[in-house]
Design a protein around this motif. Structure first.
Motif, PDB file in Angstrom:
ATOM      1  N   ALA A  88       0.815  -1.216   0.000  1.00  0.00           N
ATOM      2  CA  ALA A  88       0.000   0.000   0.000  1.00  0.00           C
ATOM      3  C   ALA A  88       0.851   1.270   0.000  1.00  0.00           C
ATOM      4  O   ALA A  88       0.472   2.275  -0.609  1.00  0.00           O
ATOM      5  CB  ALA A  88      -0.934  -0.006   1.209  1.00  0.00           C
ATOM      6  N   VAL A  89       1.988   1.245   0.666  1.00  0.00           N
ATOM      7  CA  VAL A  89       2.796   2.458   0.835  1.00  0.00           C
ATOM      8  C   VAL A  89       3.713   2.725  -0.364  1.00  0.00           C
ATOM      9  O   VAL A  89       3.967   3.883  -0.720  1.00  0.00           O
ATOM     10  CB  VAL A  89       3.627   2.362   2.141  1.00  0.00           C
ATOM     11  CG1 VAL A  89       4.650   3.495   2.233  1.00  0.00           C
ATOM     12  CG2 VAL A  89       2.701   2.391   3.357  1.00  0.00           C
ATOM     13  N   LEU A  90       4.191   1.669  -1.017  1.00  0.00           N
ATOM     14  CA  LEU A  90       5.226   1.826  -2.045  1.00  0.00           C
ATOM     15  C   LEU A  90       4.892   2.843  -3.137  1.00  0.00           C
ATOM     16  O   LEU A  90       5.737   3.698  -3.449  1.00  0.00           O
ATOM     17  CB  LEU A  90       5.542   0.463  -2.677  1.00  0.00           C
ATOM     18  CG  LEU A  90       6.590   0.485  -3.792  1.00  0.00           C
ATOM     19  CD1 LEU A  90       7.932   0.989  -3.270  1.00  0.00           C
ATOM     20  CD2 LEU A  90       6.739  -0.904  -4.414  1.00  0.00           C
ATOM     21  N   PRO A  91       3.715   2.836  -3.770  1.00  0.00           N
ATOM     22  CA  PRO A  91       3.475   3.806  -4.849  1.00  0.00           C
ATOM     23  C   PRO A  91       3.599   5.252  -4.384  1.00  0.00           C
ATOM     24  O   PRO A  91       4.067   6.117  -5.144  1.00  0.00           O
ATOM     25  CB  PRO A  91       2.037   3.495  -5.286  1.00  0.00           C
ATOM     26  CG  PRO A  91       1.799   2.094  -4.858  1.00  0.00           C
ATOM     27  CD  PRO A  91       2.560   1.930  -3.580  1.00  0.00           C
ATOM     28  N   HIS A  92       3.218   5.520  -3.153  1.00  0.00           N
ATOM     29  CA  HIS A  92       3.240   6.897  -2.647  1.00  0.00           C
ATOM     30  C   HIS A  92       4.670   7.369  -2.370  1.00  0.00           C
ATOM     31  O   HIS A  92       5.002   8.536  -2.612  1.00  0.00           O
ATOM     32  CB  HIS A  92       2.373   6.991  -1.397  1.00  0.00           C
ATOM     33  CG  HIS A  92       0.962   6.566  -1.643  1.00  0.00           C
ATOM     34  ND1 HIS A  92       0.038   7.386  -2.250  1.00  0.00           N
ATOM     35  CD2 HIS A  92       0.331   5.380  -1.416  1.00  0.00           C
ATOM     36  CE1 HIS A  92      -1.109   6.735  -2.366  1.00  0.00           C
ATOM     37  NE2 HIS A  92      -0.956   5.523  -1.871  1.00  0.00           N
TER      38      HIS A  92
END
Length: 352
Positions: A259-263
């Motif tokens: 969930a965090v990686l793209p941001h």
């Protein structure tokens, strides 16, 4: 070409189908007489069945491994190490079990054989993340690195697709950060791009046919390469945020990274154009942050931290902890844009 330093970590890798049959042979090669087998409660039966291949070299099964490697579980396992007089460790499973084996090895310097059943990639690193009193701390040492990794594609065939997705995306996170790490180098970049490409290509095939041996093999191969990347260079903002959030809120590890990686990629994009070009090539995308978000979403991953159990009022507390002892990052860390990053991740909003 720029100057660089590359450190290759030692370790033996056995990859293929049916390779678990070489387990006893590898224990003998290492001179291990008394192996303690490690697992989570969910994989206790599988670990016990595999341990039978060791015969009298297996002296016990400790099946209480937990996510984020809490120190109290390690302390309990250490008592079993003493009671069984184990002279080696066999970790069977994913990141939780592998982390426990590393924690024991860090304290005892016992040799480790690891049999991964997920795509965590942590088995290829000399890095240990431990949680105590709601705070996850990482350390690195030669004793943490397993001596032997046995990758058996057959053992991943029953891994549920949803777990395959988040486990694979977690591995991709290792590779992406290795591309722009302070210690990045041409060799690691080759492995990072290849590993990302193998996983990003294999997971959509598994979505259509979870029994595809070739796709399972590609994703497992990619996970190994991504793990090597994590173990060869330092990490940056993504891993700091995930360690902080995981330790504070006990969020599921692989899902959290997914969930965090793209941001984080969106945050670092302008500061790392060469790395982003490699990510685009590996994904077949034109925009890396959106490419990672859309890939994970298409595969059915949960992209909102609120759906993983995080509280919105924890965003500022997490930022306080993350910024109190930050990792190096290619883009300077500023609180307001980082708060926007976590807010978007909390709600699962696509990165800008």
């Amino acid at each position: 070409m720029h100057n660089f330093v590359y450190n290759g970590n030692p370790g033996r890798v056995i990859f293929g189908q049916g390779t678990i049959s070489r387990l006893r042979e590898e224990a003998e090669r290492l001179g291990i007489q008394r192996l303690l087998v490690l697992a989570t409660p969910e994989q206790a039966d599988q670990a016990a069945a595999i341990a039978q291949k060791l015969g009298d070299r297996s002296v016990g099964l400790f099946s209480k491994a937990k996510m984020h490697t809490p120190t109290e579980v390690t302390a309990e396992a250490m008592e079993v190490v003493t009671e069984t007089r184990a002279d080696g460790l066999l970790a069977i499973g994913g990141g939780s079990t592998i982390g426990l084996g590393k924690a024991i090895a860090f304290r005892t310097d016992l040799p480790q054989i690891v049999v991964p059943t997920t795509y965590a990639g942590s088995e290829a690193t000399p890095i240990l993340g431990e949680t105590e009193n709601g705070r996850k701390v990482t350390k690195s040492a030669p004793s943490i690195l397993p001596e032997v990794i046995i990758y058996d594609v057959d053992l991943t065939m029953t891994l549920p697709f949803t777990m395959s997705v988040t486990s694979g995306m977690n591995a991709i996170a290792h590779a992406v950060e290795a591309l722009y790490a302070r210690e990045t180098n041409p060799v690691t970049c080759l492995m990072a791009e290849e590993g990302t490409s193998a996983i990003a290509g294999g997971l959509p095939v598994l979505q259509q046919d979870a029994t595809s041996v070739s796709a399972r093999s590609d994703v497992l191969y990619g996970a190994w390469l991504c793990g090597v990347c994590l173990g060869s260079v330092g990490m940056a903002l993504h891993h700091k945020l995930c360690h902080t959030l995981g330790g504070m809120f006990d969020l599921p590890h692989a899902q959290l990274h997914t969930a965090v990686l793209p941001h984080v990629v969106a945050y670092n994009r302008a500061a790392t154009p060469d790395a982003m070009a490699r990510v685009n090539r590996a994904l077949g995308s034109t925009e890396p942050a959106r490419g990672l978000y859309e890939l994970s979403s298409r595969l059915g991953a949960t992209m909102a931290l609120k759906d993983l159990g995080m509280r919105e009022d924890g965003i500022d507390a997490a930022l306080d902890q993350a910024l109190s002892n930050p990792y190096w990052n290619p883009r300077p860390l500023h609180r307001q844009p980082l708060r926007e990053l976590l807010t978007h991740a909390f709600h699962g909003i696509a990165p800008l």
